[in-house]
Design a protein around this motif. Structure first.
Motif, PDB file in Angstrom:
ATOM      1  N   ARG A  15       1.770 -41.147 101.763  1.00  0.00           N
ATOM      2  CA  ARG A  15       2.574 -40.580 102.853  1.00  0.00           C
ATOM      3  C   ARG A  15       2.935 -39.144 102.512  1.00  0.00           C
ATOM      4  O   ARG A  15       3.539 -38.875 101.469  1.00  0.00           O
ATOM      5  CB  ARG A  15       3.841 -41.413 103.071  1.00  0.00           C
ATOM      6  CG  ARG A  15       3.550 -42.857 103.378  1.00  0.00           C
ATOM      7  CD  ARG A  15       4.803 -43.717 103.453  1.00  0.00           C
ATOM      8  NE  ARG A  15       4.439 -45.124 103.504  1.00  0.00           N
ATOM      9  CZ  ARG A  15       4.026 -45.746 104.601  1.00  0.00           C
ATOM     10  NH1 ARG A  15       3.986 -45.086 105.743  1.00  0.00           N
ATOM     11  NH2 ARG A  15       3.683 -47.015 104.577  1.00  0.00           N
ATOM     12  N   ILE A  16       2.588 -38.250 103.419  1.00  0.00           N
ATOM     13  CA  ILE A  16       2.792 -36.810 103.204  1.00  0.00           C
ATOM     14  C   ILE A  16       3.683 -36.252 104.304  1.00  0.00           C
ATOM     15  O   ILE A  16       3.538 -36.618 105.471  1.00  0.00           O
ATOM     16  CB  ILE A  16       1.442 -36.040 103.237  1.00  0.00           C
ATOM     17  CG1 ILE A  16       0.423 -36.689 102.299  1.00  0.00           C
ATOM     18  CG2 ILE A  16       1.647 -34.563 102.918  1.00  0.00           C
ATOM     19  CD1 ILE A  16       0.740 -36.564 100.844  1.00  0.00           C
ATOM     20  N   VAL A  17       4.590 -35.344 103.922  1.00  0.00           N
ATOM     21  CA  VAL A  17       5.379 -34.582 104.898  1.00  0.00           C
ATOM     22  C   VAL A  17       4.989 -33.124 104.762  1.00  0.00           C
ATOM     23  O   VAL A  17       5.016 -32.570 103.655  1.00  0.00           O
ATOM     24  CB  VAL A  17       6.893 -34.737 104.640  1.00  0.00           C
ATOM     25  CG1 VAL A  17       7.690 -33.830 105.574  1.00  0.00           C
ATOM     26  CG2 VAL A  17       7.328 -36.184 104.839  1.00  0.00           C
TER      27      VAL A  17
ATOM     28  N   ARG B 156       3.739 -34.022 114.846  1.00  0.00           N
ATOM     29  CA  ARG B 156       3.635 -35.461 115.079  1.00  0.00           C
ATOM     30  C   ARG B 156       3.171 -36.162 113.812  1.00  0.00           C
ATOM     31  O   ARG B 156       3.043 -35.552 112.757  1.00  0.00           O
ATOM     32  CB  ARG B 156       2.657 -35.747 116.216  1.00  0.00           C
ATOM     33  CG  ARG B 156       1.241 -35.272 115.924  1.00  0.00           C
ATOM     34  CD  ARG B 156       0.244 -35.787 116.922  1.00  0.00           C
ATOM     35  NE  ARG B 156       0.155 -37.239 116.851  1.00  0.00           N
ATOM     36  CZ  ARG B 156      -0.244 -37.996 117.874  1.00  0.00           C
ATOM     37  NH1 ARG B 156      -0.575 -37.443 119.016  1.00  0.00           N
ATOM     38  NH2 ARG B 156      -0.313 -39.299 117.751  1.00  0.00           N
ATOM     39  N   PHE B 157       2.858 -37.459 113.921  1.00  0.00           N
ATOM     40  CA  PHE B 157       2.308 -38.240 112.820  1.00  0.00           C
ATOM     41  C   PHE B 157       0.812 -38.411 113.008  1.00  0.00           C
ATOM     42  O   PHE B 157       0.322 -38.572 114.122  1.00  0.00           O
ATOM     43  CB  PHE B 157       2.964 -39.621 112.747  1.00  0.00           C
ATOM     44  CG  PHE B 157       4.211 -39.655 111.932  1.00  0.00           C
ATOM     45  CD1 PHE B 157       4.154 -39.850 110.566  1.00  0.00           C
ATOM     46  CD2 PHE B 157       5.437 -39.464 112.526  1.00  0.00           C
ATOM     47  CE1 PHE B 157       5.305 -39.874 109.802  1.00  0.00           C
ATOM     48  CE2 PHE B 157       6.596 -39.494 111.775  1.00  0.00           C
ATOM     49  CZ  PHE B 157       6.532 -39.694 110.406  1.00  0.00           C
ATOM     50  N   HIS B 158       0.114 -38.394 111.869  1.00  0.00           N
ATOM     51  CA  HIS B 158      -1.306 -38.711 111.842  1.00  0.00           C
ATOM     52  C   HIS B 158      -1.491 -39.847 110.849  1.00  0.00           C
ATOM     53  O   HIS B 158      -1.170 -39.693 109.664  1.00  0.00           O
ATOM     54  CB  HIS B 158      -2.139 -37.506 111.388  1.00  0.00           C
ATOM     55  CG  HIS B 158      -2.001 -36.312 112.272  1.00  0.00           C
ATOM     56  ND1 HIS B 158      -2.863 -36.038 113.298  1.00  0.00           N
ATOM     57  CD2 HIS B 158      -1.073 -35.313 112.280  1.00  0.00           C
ATOM     58  CE1 HIS B 158      -2.489 -34.918 113.903  1.00  0.00           C
ATOM     59  NE2 HIS B 158      -1.403 -34.467 113.308  1.00  0.00           N
TER      60      HIS B 158
ATOM     61  N   VAL C 128      -0.894 -41.284 105.672  1.00  0.00           N
ATOM     62  CA  VAL C 128      -0.003 -40.949 106.786  1.00  0.00           C
ATOM     63  C   VAL C 128       0.537 -39.541 106.553  1.00  0.00           C
ATOM     64  O   VAL C 128       1.150 -39.275 105.516  1.00  0.00           O
ATOM     65  CB  VAL C 128       1.168 -41.946 106.902  1.00  0.00           C
ATOM     66  CG1 VAL C 128       2.075 -41.572 108.066  1.00  0.00           C
ATOM     67  CG2 VAL C 128       0.639 -43.374 107.079  1.00  0.00           C
ATOM     68  N   VAL C 129       0.291 -38.652 107.499  1.00  0.00           N
ATOM     69  CA  VAL C 129       0.746 -37.260 107.394  1.00  0.00           C
ATOM     70  C   VAL C 129       1.691 -36.952 108.543  1.00  0.00           C
ATOM     71  O   VAL C 129       1.330 -37.145 109.711  1.00  0.00           O
ATOM     72  CB  VAL C 129      -0.443 -36.266 107.416  1.00  0.00           C
ATOM     73  CG1 VAL C 129       0.068 -34.827 107.357  1.00  0.00           C
ATOM     74  CG2 VAL C 129      -1.395 -36.539 106.262  1.00  0.00           C
TER      75      VAL C 129
END
Length: 642
Positions: free
Chosen positions: A594-596, A627-629, A621-622
């Motif tokens: 999970r990346i922000v 938005r989210f990818h 998950v980015v």
């Protein structure tokens, strides 16, 4: 009071619903106790304080009572001042003055001034101040303190100070009120001066200063004040934790929460929402899960605000499934914030149709959507390409009597722009009833970049230059639009202009949580012990996706006058690639990554993430600026629509 009166009061204490209160009321009427001021007063007070839907019943009681006293009126005004229909408090106060032989007392003015404060009505507050003066109560300590708070709430610190200076012997509560008034109105300097002048300080005094500094963004001053405090309570710790989170000091938020736990201070509702906010900002999914377990064991999950914060955390950490679970397990009476948060969560993850279904379910449950709910549903339509539905909900909002704000118009511009209807988006922006701000034009510039419309991009950038000429992102975006279109001279001109104006590009950064610690990576940063590990793993990954996945770097927006190898190296060093590589080097097999990210993910990184998810069998998950990818098996949840 006789035995029957004592029985009535005893029965009232056990009443939890309006239905049971009415049964006791019937007994009061039957036994002739309605004329007993003590019993009647207890009935009024219980309906206002304990029964959530008891205000209308109290109004009826007051209207039919033959000889109401000041206490009855004051009790109803008190309840209305804190209700959704607080304007009715003014009507009741006017009726009290017209109907009563006994004039309003200090409690009457304190409660009605609270209504003026909550209504943010300076005009009403001044009128009430004049009436308090006529009754000789303006300098009453209780009334004066409430006047200070009212003026602060209405943004008039000078009036608040005038009231304070007219007090002959202000107590510590009045001092706290004026210090809070200064901080609330942004007058930090005078707030500090008054705080140092206080003849006596209590714990509340220090907490007022902590909260004031944090709201003003003076994080270091708050930290120094916290260290000076002779004693600290849960409010002190909560103020620091929430303040750090609101000011984006994520590491400090986590550090203070851990220290609070170390010294044996139990988290409360406020500190939990603060630490959950930090988890949401940092994408700290694992830490959020630990907090979830603690809250379940400690019995916090019946509190709606904590559930809302937890839902938001899971959503912003990229796990919409857990967000759905939290929403499903919430107490039956969900707030509008709960519904709106879940709709926003689905919108961010691209589940437009599901967001619409939840919106309809919300309406069926009797919750009326507000302006923020409509922003969320328009956002959902925009990110899922649901143009007709978005237009329909925009019209529905108008039909509901909600005046669209600039944010709603911005959602519509985004809706048309993402779908490639750029001229329609431009026309919509030009026809808005208020002047479009920089955010709206920037949204349209981003759409021009996605769809490669150079001509419209130039027009939009010209408008942006008048509103926000020094924004580096706008210059970079226009330069990239030129570069992709092959207009290298124009791209170079934009970059040269940035250099001459000393406008620097904001570096891209990405964060990843590994073993409950947050690691940050900045695009192109120099190697250290952590980044060296990330670069080594990244070189291995890039080689594998070239051989096994046929990866070809997308370097269209990189300067044309540097070697092809340098172009490829430039896009390889993007922060989200480093974060993913570090996660793959450190995390156990089977874990999701999970990346922000602070900027919008670029096309090359988007392609790389899809290939990694397919070749390595990973879920990535980015969360980018937009938005989210969610990448899985070589595809993205956005369906390449972002």
């Amino acid at each position: 009071m006789n035995i029957r009166g004592q029985l009535c009061v005893s029965l009232l204490r056990k009443c939890k619903t309006l239905k049971t209160v009415k049964q006791v009321h019937a007994f009061v009427l039957k036994t002739g106790l309605e004329a007993d001021p003590f019993v009647a007063g207890k009935l009024f007070l219980h309906c206002v304080v304990t029964i959530s839907d008891g205000l209308d019943h109290v109004r009826q009681l007051l209207f039919h009572h033959q000889d109401p006293d000041a206490f009855m009126y004051n009790t109803l005004i008190r309840g209305l001042a804190e209700s959704d229909t607080l304007q009715n408090a003014f009507i009741v106060f006017a009726e009290m003055r017209r109907r009563l032989i006994v004039p309003p007392d200090s409690f009457s003015f304190a409660f009605i001034l609270k209504a003026a404060a909550n209504y943010r009505s300076l005009r009403a507050g001044i009128q009430l101040h004049c009436q308090a003066f006529l009754h000789g109560l303006d300098t009453h300590l209780f009334v004066g303190t409430t006047l200070i708070s009212m003026y602060a709430e209405c943004g008039s610190v000078s009036f608040a100070r005038n009231v304070f200076e007219e007090m002959s012997e202000p107590n510590v509560v009045a001092w706290n009120a004026i210090v809070n008034a200064c901080f609330r109105c942004g007058d930090v300097e005078n707030g500090e001066v008054l705080f140092e002048r206080m003849p006596l300080r209590n714990l509340t005094s220090w907490n007022v200063v902590l909260s004031g500094y944090m709201k003003a963004g003076e994080v270091e001053l708050a930290r120094k004040a916290f260290l000076r405090m002779p004693m600290k309570d849960d409010v002190s710790w909560s103020s620091m934790i929430v303040g750090f989170a609101q000011n984006g000091c994520i590491d400090d938020t986590f550090a203070f929460f851990r220290e609070m736990h170390r010294v044996g201070m139990r988290p409360n509702e406020t500190s939990l929402t603060g630490i959950l906010s930090a988890c949401a900002q940092a994408g700290a999914f694992e830490f959020g899960k630990i907090l979830h377990g603690f809250m379940e064991k400690a019995g916090f999950l019946w509190i709606i605000s904590v559930n809302n914060a937890l839902l938001d955390t899971y959503s912003k950490c990229g796990n919409v499934g857990m967000a759905r679970l939290v929403f499903k397990r919430m107490p039956e009476k969900k707030s509008i914030v709960s519904w709106t948060s879940m709709i926003a969560a689905l919108a961010m993850h691209g589940y437009g149709e599901e967001a619409i279904q939840l919106f309809l379910k919300m309406a069926d449950s009797g919750i009326r959507p507000d302006e923020i709910t409509f922003i969320s549903i328009l956002y959902a339509c925009s990110h899922a390409g649901l143009i007709e539905e978005g237009c329909r909900y925009f019209s529905k909002m108008l039909d509901s009597g909600i005046e669209p704000s600039i944010e709603h118009y911005g959602c519509m511009v985004d809706l048309y722009g993402r779908a490639g209807k750029l001229e329609k988006a431009y026309e919509f922006a030009c026809e808005m009833p208020m002047a479009p701000n920089a955010i709206i034009w920037r949204t349209l510039l981003g759409a021009c970049s996605i769809h490669g419309n150079v001509h419209l991009a130039e027009q939009v950038k010209e408008r942006l230059s008048r509103l926000d000429p020094d924004n580096c992102g706008d210059h970079v975006l226009l330069s990239n639009i030129y570069a992709v279109a092959g207009k290298w001279k124009d791209a170079a001109t934009v970059r040269r202009s940035m250099s001459e104006q000393k406008i620097k590009k904001n570096p891209g950064w990405s964060m990843i949580e590994v073993d409950k610690l947050i690691y940050s990576f900045v695009a192109g940063e120099k190697e250290n012990e952590i980044t060296k590990e990330a670069y080594e793993k990244l070189r291995e990954i890039m080689l594998k996706i070239r051989i096994d996945g046929g990866y070809i770097p997308e370097v269209g927006s990189v300067f044309h006058d540097i070697e092809e190898e340098e172009k490829e190296d430039s896009v390889t060093r993007h922060s989200e690639k480093l974060a993913v590589a570090f996660g793959m080097a450190r995390l156990h097999e089977g874990n999701s990554i999970r990346i922000v990210k602070n900027l919008r993910v670029c096309r090359d990184c988007h392609t790389v993430m899809k290939l990694i998810s397919k070749i390595y069998g990973l879920e990535i998950v980015v969360r980018d600026r937009s938005r989210f990818h969610s990448f899985r098996d070589g595809s993205c949840s956005c369906r390449d629509y972002w």
